[in-house]
Design a protein around this motif. Structure first.
Motif, short mmCIF file in Angstrom:
data_model
loop_
_atom_site.label_atom_id
_atom_site.label_comp_id
_atom_site.label_asym_id
_atom_site.label_seq_id
_atom_site.Cartn_x
_atom_site.Cartn_y
_atom_site.Cartn_z
N UNK A 155 0.85 -1.19 0.00
CA UNK A 155 0.00 0.00 0.00
C UNK A 155 0.89 1.24 0.00
N UNK A 156 0.70 2.10 -1.00
CA UNK A 156 1.59 3.24 -1.18
C UNK A 156 0.78 4.52 -1.39
N UNK A 157 1.25 5.60 -0.76
CA UNK A 157 0.65 6.93 -0.90
C UNK A 157 1.66 7.82 -1.61
N UNK A 158 1.17 8.66 -2.55
CA UNK A 158 2.06 9.56 -3.28
C UNK A 158 1.42 10.94 -3.45
N UNK A 159 2.25 11.99 -3.38
CA UNK A 159 1.86 13.35 -3.75
C UNK A 159 3.03 13.94 -4.54
N UNK A 160 2.70 14.76 -5.52
CA UNK A 160 3.78 15.31 -6.33
C UNK A 160 3.35 16.50 -7.15
N UNK A 161 4.35 17.09 -7.80
CA UNK A 161 4.11 18.23 -8.68
C UNK A 161 5.06 18.14 -9.86
N UNK A 162 4.62 18.70 -10.97
CA UNK A 162 5.46 18.72 -12.16
C UNK A 162 5.32 20.04 -12.89
N UNK A 163 6.31 20.30 -13.74
CA UNK A 163 6.34 21.55 -14.49
C UNK A 163 6.70 21.24 -15.94
N UNK A 164 5.89 21.74 -16.87
CA UNK A 164 6.08 21.50 -18.30
C UNK A 164 6.73 22.72 -18.94
N UNK A 165 7.75 22.47 -19.79
CA UNK A 165 8.40 23.57 -20.49
C UNK A 165 8.79 23.13 -21.90
#
Length: 183
Positions: free
Chosen positions: A93-103
Protein backbone atom coordinates in the motif's frame (compact mmCIF):
# COMPACT_ATOMS: atom_id res chain seq x y z
CA UNK A 1 14.22 -13.15 -12.03
CA UNK A 2 17.38 -15.09 -12.79
CA UNK A 3 18.03 -18.13 -10.60
CA UNK A 4 18.86 -17.25 -6.99
CA UNK A 5 21.26 -19.22 -4.76
CA UNK A 6 19.63 -21.63 -2.32
CA UNK A 7 21.40 -21.81 1.06
CA UNK A 8 21.24 -24.39 3.85
CA UNK A 9 20.97 -23.43 7.55
CA UNK A 10 24.77 -22.92 7.75
CA UNK A 11 24.80 -20.47 4.82
CA UNK A 12 26.39 -22.92 2.37
CA UNK A 13 25.08 -22.84 -1.21
CA UNK A 14 23.23 -26.08 -2.01
CA UNK A 15 21.60 -25.20 -5.32
CA UNK A 16 19.40 -22.55 -6.85
CA UNK A 17 15.74 -21.70 -7.25
CA UNK A 18 13.62 -19.49 -9.48
CA UNK A 19 11.26 -16.63 -8.68
CA UNK A 20 8.63 -15.00 -10.90
CA UNK A 21 6.33 -12.00 -10.45
CA UNK A 22 3.66 -10.79 -12.82
CA UNK A 23 1.07 -8.03 -12.65
CA UNK A 24 -1.78 -7.39 -15.09
CA UNK A 25 -3.41 -3.98 -14.81
CA UNK A 26 -6.49 -2.41 -16.35
CA UNK A 27 -6.98 1.31 -15.77
CA UNK A 28 -9.43 4.04 -16.69
CA UNK A 29 -9.04 7.79 -16.44
CA UNK A 30 -11.22 10.76 -17.21
CA UNK A 31 -10.94 14.50 -16.97
CA UNK A 32 -13.04 17.59 -17.20
CA UNK A 33 -11.28 20.93 -17.27
CA UNK A 34 -8.16 20.96 -15.13
CA UNK A 35 -9.17 17.94 -12.99
CA UNK A 36 -8.37 14.32 -13.92
CA UNK A 37 -9.37 11.20 -11.99
CA UNK A 38 -8.25 7.62 -12.45
CA UNK A 39 -8.91 4.12 -11.16
CA UNK A 40 -7.07 0.92 -11.88
CA UNK A 41 -7.44 -2.75 -11.04
CA UNK A 42 -4.62 -5.24 -10.83
CA UNK A 43 -4.14 -9.02 -10.69
CA UNK A 44 -0.80 -10.08 -9.19
CA UNK A 45 0.79 -13.52 -9.25
CA UNK A 46 4.03 -14.54 -7.55
CA UNK A 47 5.92 -17.80 -7.49
CA UNK A 48 9.05 -18.77 -5.60
CA UNK A 49 10.45 -22.24 -6.12
CA UNK A 50 7.37 -24.53 -5.93
CA UNK A 51 5.02 -22.10 -4.13
CA UNK A 52 2.63 -19.67 -5.84
CA UNK A 53 0.09 -17.08 -4.74
CA UNK A 54 -2.06 -14.30 -6.18
CA UNK A 55 -3.87 -11.11 -5.13
CA UNK A 56 -6.06 -8.28 -6.43
CA UNK A 57 -5.44 -4.57 -5.92
CA UNK A 58 -7.01 -1.19 -6.70
CA UNK A 59 -5.39 2.18 -7.44
CA UNK A 60 -6.97 5.65 -7.19
CA UNK A 61 -5.48 8.91 -8.46
CA UNK A 62 -6.26 12.57 -9.04
CA UNK A 63 -4.42 15.31 -10.94
CA UNK A 64 -5.05 19.04 -11.11
CA UNK A 65 -3.44 21.20 -13.82
CA UNK A 66 -2.81 24.91 -13.44
CA UNK A 67 -0.94 26.47 -16.37
CA UNK A 68 2.40 24.69 -16.85
CA UNK A 69 2.04 23.10 -13.38
CA UNK A 70 0.47 19.74 -12.54
CA UNK A 71 -0.31 18.52 -9.01
CA UNK A 72 -1.27 14.97 -8.20
CA UNK A 73 -1.99 12.39 -5.53
CA UNK A 74 -2.45 8.63 -5.63
CA UNK A 75 -3.12 5.62 -3.43
CA UNK A 76 -2.01 2.30 -4.91
CA UNK A 77 -2.39 -1.36 -4.03
CA UNK A 78 -5.50 -1.30 -1.88
CA UNK A 79 -6.42 -4.95 -1.93
CA UNK A 80 -6.15 -8.52 -0.85
CA UNK A 81 -3.17 -10.38 0.58
CA UNK A 82 -0.88 -12.79 -1.26
CA UNK A 83 -0.67 -16.22 0.35
CA UNK A 84 2.70 -17.82 -0.40
CA UNK A 85 4.20 -20.80 1.49
CA UNK A 86 1.63 -20.58 4.32
CA UNK A 87 2.36 -16.87 4.88
CA UNK A 88 0.12 -13.93 4.03
CA UNK A 89 1.68 -10.73 2.66
CA UNK A 90 -0.13 -7.44 2.19
CA UNK A 91 0.22 -5.69 -1.13
CA UNK A 92 2.58 -2.70 -0.81
CA UNK A 93 0.00 0.00 0.00
CA UNK A 94 1.59 3.24 -1.18
CA UNK A 95 0.65 6.93 -0.90
CA UNK A 96 2.06 9.56 -3.28
CA UNK A 97 1.86 13.35 -3.75
CA UNK A 98 3.78 15.31 -6.33
CA UNK A 99 4.11 18.23 -8.68
CA UNK A 100 5.46 18.72 -12.16
CA UNK A 101 6.34 21.55 -14.49
CA UNK A 102 6.08 21.50 -18.30
CA UNK A 103 8.40 23.57 -20.49
CA UNK A 104 9.72 23.80 -24.07
CA UNK A 105 6.20 23.58 -25.51
CA UNK A 106 5.46 20.39 -23.54
CA UNK A 107 8.54 18.57 -24.88
CA UNK A 108 10.21 18.57 -21.44
CA UNK A 109 8.50 17.71 -18.15
CA UNK A 110 10.24 17.92 -14.76
CA UNK A 111 8.69 16.40 -11.65
CA UNK A 112 9.20 15.71 -7.96
CA UNK A 113 7.16 13.58 -5.62
CA UNK A 114 7.08 12.09 -2.16
CA UNK A 115 5.94 8.53 -1.62
CA UNK A 116 5.42 6.43 1.45
CA UNK A 117 5.00 2.71 1.52
CA UNK A 118 2.65 1.89 4.42
CA UNK A 119 4.77 1.55 7.55
CA UNK A 120 8.01 2.76 5.90
CA UNK A 121 9.91 6.06 5.62
CA UNK A 122 9.26 8.75 3.01
CA UNK A 123 11.09 8.56 -0.32
CA UNK A 124 11.67 11.59 -2.54
CA UNK A 125 11.78 11.12 -6.32
CA UNK A 126 13.13 13.62 -8.83
CA UNK A 127 12.83 13.06 -12.55
CA UNK A 128 11.97 14.19 -15.98
CA UNK A 129 10.79 13.20 -19.42
CA UNK A 130 12.00 14.52 -22.76
CA UNK A 131 10.09 14.01 -26.04
CA UNK A 132 12.71 14.14 -28.84
CA UNK A 133 10.00 12.88 -31.24
CA UNK A 134 6.22 13.05 -30.79
CA UNK A 135 5.90 9.25 -30.36
CA UNK A 136 9.05 8.78 -28.23
CA UNK A 137 9.60 9.68 -24.58
CA UNK A 138 12.92 9.29 -22.76
CA UNK A 139 12.68 9.41 -18.97
CA UNK A 140 15.10 9.52 -16.06
CA UNK A 141 14.72 9.63 -12.32
CA UNK A 142 16.55 9.53 -9.02
CA UNK A 143 15.24 8.17 -5.71
CA UNK A 144 16.41 9.67 -2.42
CA UNK A 145 15.79 7.63 0.71
CA UNK A 146 17.40 6.88 4.05
CA UNK A 147 20.60 4.89 3.64
CA UNK A 148 19.68 1.23 3.33
CA UNK A 149 21.95 -1.28 1.54
CA UNK A 150 18.88 -3.31 0.51
CA UNK A 151 17.22 -0.31 -1.18
CA UNK A 152 19.87 2.12 -2.39
CA UNK A 153 19.39 5.61 -3.73
CA UNK A 154 19.68 5.39 -7.42
CA UNK A 155 19.17 6.44 -10.95
CA UNK A 156 16.45 4.89 -13.09
CA UNK A 157 15.94 5.41 -16.80
CA UNK A 158 13.59 4.31 -19.52
CA UNK A 159 11.76 5.07 -22.71
CA UNK A 160 8.23 4.86 -24.01
CA UNK A 161 6.54 4.63 -27.38
CA UNK A 162 3.11 6.17 -27.94
CA UNK A 163 1.37 4.33 -30.77
CA UNK A 164 -1.99 6.08 -30.81
CA UNK A 165 -4.26 4.33 -28.30
CA UNK A 166 -1.45 1.98 -27.23
CA UNK A 167 1.77 2.65 -25.36
CA UNK A 168 4.81 0.51 -24.64
CA UNK A 169 7.30 1.35 -21.89
CA UNK A 170 10.68 0.01 -20.76
CA UNK A 171 12.28 0.93 -17.40
CA UNK A 172 15.66 0.07 -15.86
CA UNK A 173 16.17 0.62 -12.14
CA UNK A 174 18.41 -0.63 -9.32
CA UNK A 175 16.72 -3.27 -7.14
CA UNK A 176 19.00 -3.50 -4.09
CA UNK A 177 20.41 -6.93 -3.22
CA UNK A 178 18.51 -8.45 -6.15
CA UNK A 179 20.55 -6.54 -8.72
CA UNK A 180 18.89 -4.43 -11.39
CA UNK A 181 15.27 -4.67 -12.50
CA UNK A 182 13.91 -4.20 -16.01
CA UNK A 183 10.20 -3.67 -16.53
Amino acid sequence: QADLPQLDNTGREVGSFGAFDQAHTVAWGSGSGPLRLGIGGRFIRQSVEDEAGSAFGLDFSAQYDRGPWAFGAAVTNLGTTVRLANENSQLPLTYRVGAGYSLAKDRVFLAADLSRLDGENLIAHLGGTVHPLPALAVSFGYAIRERDPDEPNGLSAGFGLNLGRFTADFVFQPFGVFGNAMQ
